[in-house]
Motif scaffolding. Structure first.
Motif, mmCIF file in Angstrom:
data_model
loop_
_atom_site.group_PDB
_atom_site.id
_atom_site.type_symbol
_atom_site.label_atom_id
_atom_site.label_comp_id
_atom_site.label_asym_id
_atom_site.label_seq_id
_atom_site.Cartn_x
_atom_site.Cartn_y
_atom_site.Cartn_z
ATOM 1 N N LYS A 200 0.812 -1.225 0.000
ATOM 2 C CA LYS A 200 0.000 0.000 0.000
ATOM 3 C C LYS A 200 0.841 1.269 0.000
ATOM 4 N N ASN A 201 2.007 1.252 0.625
ATOM 5 C CA ASN A 201 2.777 2.491 0.735
ATOM 6 C C ASN A 201 3.331 2.987 -0.589
ATOM 7 N N VAL A 202 3.425 2.093 -1.579
ATOM 8 C CA VAL A 202 3.857 2.522 -2.916
ATOM 9 C C VAL A 202 2.735 2.412 -3.940
ATOM 10 N N ARG A 203 1.572 1.988 -3.512
ATOM 11 C CA ARG A 203 0.426 1.895 -4.409
ATOM 12 C C ARG A 203 -0.098 3.299 -4.730
ATOM 13 N N PRO A 204 -0.370 3.591 -6.009
ATOM 14 C CA PRO A 204 -0.830 4.934 -6.371
ATOM 15 C C PRO A 204 -2.225 5.233 -5.832
ATOM 16 N N ILE A 205 -2.380 6.423 -5.272
ATOM 17 C CA ILE A 205 -3.668 6.939 -4.849
ATOM 18 C C ILE A 205 -3.698 8.422 -5.211
ATOM 19 N N ALA A 206 -4.740 8.838 -5.872
ATOM 20 C CA ALA A 206 -4.853 10.224 -6.345
ATOM 21 C C ALA A 206 -3.617 10.632 -7.141
ATOM 22 N N GLY A 207 -3.087 9.678 -7.928
ATOM 23 C CA GLY A 207 -2.005 9.985 -8.856
ATOM 24 C C GLY A 207 -0.598 9.887 -8.295
ATOM 25 N N LEU A 208 -0.452 9.559 -7.003
ATOM 26 C CA LEU A 208 0.874 9.472 -6.396
ATOM 27 C C LEU A 208 0.974 8.235 -5.522
ATOM 28 N N PRO A 209 2.175 7.673 -5.341
ATOM 29 C CA PRO A 209 2.328 6.611 -4.349
ATOM 30 C C PRO A 209 1.879 7.134 -2.980
ATOM 31 N N LEU A 210 1.257 6.277 -2.183
ATOM 32 C CA LEU A 210 0.704 6.715 -0.906
ATOM 33 C C LEU A 210 1.738 7.454 -0.061
ATOM 34 N N VAL A 211 2.955 6.910 0.063
ATOM 35 C CA VAL A 211 3.965 7.546 0.902
ATOM 36 C C VAL A 211 4.338 8.930 0.388
ATOM 37 N N ALA A 212 4.199 9.159 -0.911
ATOM 38 C CA ALA A 212 4.588 10.449 -1.485
ATOM 39 C C ALA A 212 3.722 11.590 -0.977
ATOM 40 N N HIS A 213 2.457 11.316 -0.670
ATOM 41 C CA HIS A 213 1.579 12.380 -0.175
ATOM 42 C C HIS A 213 2.138 12.975 1.118
ATOM 43 N N SER A 214 2.572 12.134 2.037
ATOM 44 C CA SER A 214 3.107 12.627 3.304
ATOM 45 C C SER A 214 4.443 13.340 3.105
ATOM 46 N N ILE A 215 5.275 12.811 2.219
ATOM 47 C CA ILE A 215 6.556 13.480 1.935
ATOM 48 C C ILE A 215 6.314 14.877 1.383
ATOM 49 N N LEU A 216 5.407 14.995 0.428
ATOM 50 C CA LEU A 216 5.140 16.296 -0.191
ATOM 51 C C LEU A 216 4.485 17.265 0.780
ATOM 52 N N ASP A 217 3.677 16.752 1.707
ATOM 53 C CA ASP A 217 3.121 17.619 2.754
ATOM 54 C C ASP A 217 4.250 18.245 3.569
ATOM 55 N N CYS A 218 5.258 17.448 3.906
ATOM 56 C CA CYS A 218 6.397 17.965 4.670
ATOM 57 C C CYS A 218 7.201 18.972 3.862
ATOM 58 N N ARG A 219 7.379 18.703 2.592
ATOM 59 C CA ARG A 219 8.147 19.619 1.760
ATOM 60 C C ARG A 219 7.385 20.921 1.525
ATOM 61 N N GLU A 220 6.061 20.848 1.559
ATOM 62 C CA GLU A 220 5.247 22.051 1.437
ATOM 63 C C GLU A 220 5.312 22.893 2.715
ATOM 64 N N SER A 221 5.537 22.242 3.839
ATOM 65 C CA SER A 221 5.641 22.943 5.115
ATOM 66 C C SER A 221 6.749 23.980 5.071
#
Length: 231
Positions: free
Chosen positions: A26-47
């Motif tokens: 699941k952590n690398v499965r795409p959801i809303a166009g991105l791997p699941l783990v990528a959403h949390s990484i990008l949230d941090c980078r947006e911070s």
């Protein structure tokens, strides 16, 4: 995006195991166009306040994805990557690695991949709230308006209201459900208590949709709708 200057050193840690039974990979499965783990990484980078984001994993594919989206990988030992391993064990190991190889953090932001309904602005607001309230740790919550029951010694017992004097839901005292999206703590809390929460604890309230967590394929479908919705 340029980070705001801060007197605090803030590290984000995202644990992401390779083995997941409920939803395989699941952590690398795409959801809303991105791997699941990528959403949390990008949230941090947006911070604007998080200095560096770390992904703790035992999996080579997750390592590649994490690095692709801008995270620093912490290789998690197999002994703390099994089904029975706690998040705290991964956090303790990650903190030791960060302090030994990177910098001395003043705060740790802990994000769970399975609660991806958040933004970088949410993370920043949570950090500022912890500082403003002089708290030692913080957890994100969502409002709950449900009537709760439990079975006790073979009988049904109402928990958060008196069924004999039933109130309207909107008249109940404010209650909150832990939504798993954001945790923040000072390093001493984890080191001393072996827990993500301790000392003075602050509640960071998010909206109700943030309470959705991915535990099943149904959750996955609902979260995909939430992540792709403009509302």
């Amino acid at each position: 995006m340029d980070k705001q200057s801060s007197t605090l050193n803030i590290a984000a840690v995202i644990p992401a195991r390779g083995n997941s039974k409920g939803i395989p990979r699941k952590n690398v499965r795409p959801i809303a166009g991105l791997p699941l783990v990528a959403h949390s990484i990008l949230d941090c980078r947006e911070s604007q306040l998080v200095d560096q984001v770390f992904v703790s994993t035992d999996d080579l594919e997750i390592e590649r994805v994490a690095e692709q989206y801008g995270a620093t990988v912490i290789q998690r030992p197999a002994a703390i990557a099994g089904d029975n391993a706690s998040s705290e064990s991964a956090l303790i190991h990650a903190l030791e690695e960060i302090e030994a190889k990177h910098f001395q953090p003043d705060l740790i932001v802990f994000l769970q991949c399975t609660s991806p309904v958040r933004t970088g602005a949410d993370i920043d607001q949570a950090i500022r709230q912890l500082q403003a309230t002089d708290a030692d740790s913080l957890l994100s919550v969502s409002p709950s308006h449900r009537f709760l029951w439990q079975a006790k010694e073979g009988e049904a017992v109402s928990i958060n209201y008196d069924y004999r004097q039933r109130q309207r839901r909107q008249d109940l005292a404010p209650q909150y459900v832990e939504n798993g999206s954001i945790y923040i703590f000072k390093p001493w809390v984890l080191k001393t208590l072996k827990n993500r929460l301790g000392g003075k604890i602050s509640l960071f309230c998010m909206d109700e949709k943030a309470a959705w967590e991915i535990d099943s394929l149904l959750d996955w479908k609902i979260l995909e709708l939430l992540l792709t919705s403009d509302n």
